[in-house]
Scaffold this active site. Structure first.
Site, PDB file in Angstrom:
ATOM      1  N   HIS A 158      33.081  46.837  54.766  1.00  8.76           N
ATOM      2  CA  HIS A 158      32.501  46.049  54.747  1.00  8.76           C
ATOM      3  C   HIS A 158      31.300  45.136  53.725  1.00  8.76           C
ATOM      4  CE1 HIS A 158      31.985  41.243  56.097  1.00  8.76           C
ATOM      5  NE2 HIS A 158      33.101  41.344  55.431  1.00  8.76           N
ATOM      6  N   HIS A 202      25.733  37.072  49.214  1.00 10.25           N
ATOM      7  CA  HIS A 202      26.931  37.131  51.224  1.00 10.25           C
ATOM      8  C   HIS A 202      26.964  35.368  51.448  1.00 10.25           C
ATOM      9  CE1 HIS A 202      27.882  38.223  54.796  1.00 10.25           C
ATOM     10  NE2 HIS A 202      28.690  37.881  54.772  1.00 10.25           N
TER      11      HIS A 202
END
Length: 460
Positions: A158, A202
């Site tokens: 992930h 992110h």
């Protein structure tokens, strides 16, 4: 006032560390699976609930019929494509020629996986010639050579690129090269369009920007080039919902395009996928999916995720990890059973600090989340999914893949799903790649303290 708030935050973090210590010594047997998880109190004003994060809003592709492809990238039939917005081991390796495709076949005997079975030995063929046994055949297991791509469970990293020491938005401890060396075979990440440049960020590029998509893909391509018996999957998050054309140049400039697999149909059903050996022999060993805005009629090799893969609940904050289909919304059981699926098993803590709303990995219980068994474990979820859907998940999406009840526990789970034996001496990373003397739990909790103190101090 400001110091009392900071101390409250510290107390919450200390509780998390104590909880991690106590739970790691407790039994991880399946009998503990009925345990009810409690929310993690970070302070009097911040409590994490057991709800999953808000599901991204995007367009989901709907195909009214199947497109058949010929010569790699060309359509041989036309269809109507609708897009609707929704908010919601030992084996001898031989070559076999069949339909003009040479394949690798390895491993002896018949392996049963879920409700499906496959024979990993050579079958009827026009020609069969013995060749030298490969040391790392077909994603490190000879048994995989005769299996279809859709009949294998893979560990997925992930937010693979986000390996920034000292940043709370990081999700992995080791870089992508170590991830691939250790056995990760799906790389998932977010891509942002920053003034025309595709950047790996992110949530926000101001929070964590680890460089360009092209640079990351260049590293992945180098690994693929140096490991000719491996098939690697990439799942790119199109965070800004831009045209897929923005992804083409980085993929081509990095050299990855030379290895990209182009499907034979759009979309690919569960039984349409080739064997790993076919993909390896033809050299098309990079499978690329994109979550939103994929246009396979223009770029057949840049595959739409949700018409070919479904996912369990997104960014979970509950340790229950139900194996229900959340994305794409409205998918029926019949449709789900004809597609691959990904188990989202990356447990998060939701931080609400004023205007900041951030999900970070729940590092305090990583030893349980990435474990082979026990409440909230990856192994428990994988077994539940297998029972529910009559086949294991294709992708196990995890944070900090190297942490668990032992090094490589996530790969042990995948091996169980694939009915092969995992060598746990091969994991994970190197000592120099980690922060010396500090565990992932320590790093994340220190970052949590720093972030909280900084926020509260700036508020006064």
């Amino acid at each position: 006032m400001r110091w009392s708030l900071a101390l409250a935050l510290l107390a919450g973090v200390a509780w998390a560390e104590d909880s991690s210590t106590s739970t790691s010594s407790s039994s991880s047997s399946e009998s503990s699976d009925s345990t009810t998880s409690s929310s993690l109190a970070l302070s009097d004003a911040t409590t994490v609930t057991d709800a999953s994060a808000a599901v991204p809003t995007g367009s989901y592709e709907v195909y009214s019929t199947t497109i058949t492809l010929a010569d790699g990238d060309h359509l041989t039939s036309t269809i109507t494509q609708n897009s609707s917005a929704t908010t919601t081991g030992n084996g001898t390796v031989v070559t076999t020629t069949h339909n003009s495709v040479t394949v690798l076949v390895g491993g002896a005997g018949t392996t049963t996986l879920g409700n499906s079975s496959m024979n990993a030995t050579a079958t009827t063929s026009s020609t069969s010639t013995a060749v030298a046994t490969n040391t790392r055949p077909c994603n490190s297991y000879a048994e995989y050579c005769g299996r279809s791509y859709s009949n294998i469970t893979m560990v997925a990293a992930h937010n693979s690129p986000f390996v920034r020491k000292g940043n709370a938005a990081a999700n992995q401890e080791f870089t992508v090269k170590y991830q691939l060396d250790d056995g990760v075979r799906m790389l998932q990440f977010q891509v942002h369009n920053q003034n025309g440049t595709m950047e790996l960020c992110h949530t926000s590029c101001s929070m964590l920007d680890v460089g360009t998509l092209e640079a990351y893909l260049t590293t992945v391509t180098e690994w693929i080039r140096n490991n000719p018996y491996d098939v690697v999957t990439l799942l790119m998050g199109n965070y800004d919902y831009v045209s897929p054309s923005h992804f083409v140049d980085p993929i081509k400039s990095s050299g990855l395009y030379d290895y990209v697999y182009t499907p034979t149909k759009i979309p690919m059903a569960l039984d349409d996928w080739p064997t790993l050996s076919e993909m390896i022999i033809t050299g098309k060993r990079a499978v690329i999916f994109m979550d939103y805005q994929a246009n396979q009629t223009a770029y057949p090799w840049l595959m739409d995720e949700f018409s070919q893969i479904w996912e369990t609940p997104f960014s979970p904050t509950s340790r229950a990890f139900p194996c229900t289909a959340q994305r794409p919304p409205g998918i029926t059981n019949v449709q789900a059973k004809n597609r691959m699926y990904m188990a989202n098993h990356n447990l998060n803590i939701e931080l609400n600090l004023g205007s900041i709303d951030l999900l970070i990995p729940n590092s305090a219980v990583l030893n349980e989340t990435n474990a082979v068994s026990g409440y909230g474990s990856l192994g428990k979820m994988a077994r539940n999914c297998t029972a529910k859907w009559d086949r294991p998940p294709n992708f196990l999406l995890v944070d900090y893949y190297n942490d668990g009840n032992f090094n490589g526990s996530v790969f042990e789970v995948a091996a169980e799903m694939n009915n092969v034996t995992y060598n746990n001496q091969s994991c994970c990373g190197t000592a120099s790649a980690a922060v010396p003397g500090m565990s992932t739990v320590t790093v994340s909790t220190m970052l949590l303290v720093a972030a909280g103190v900084q926020f509260f101090l700036s508020a006064f």
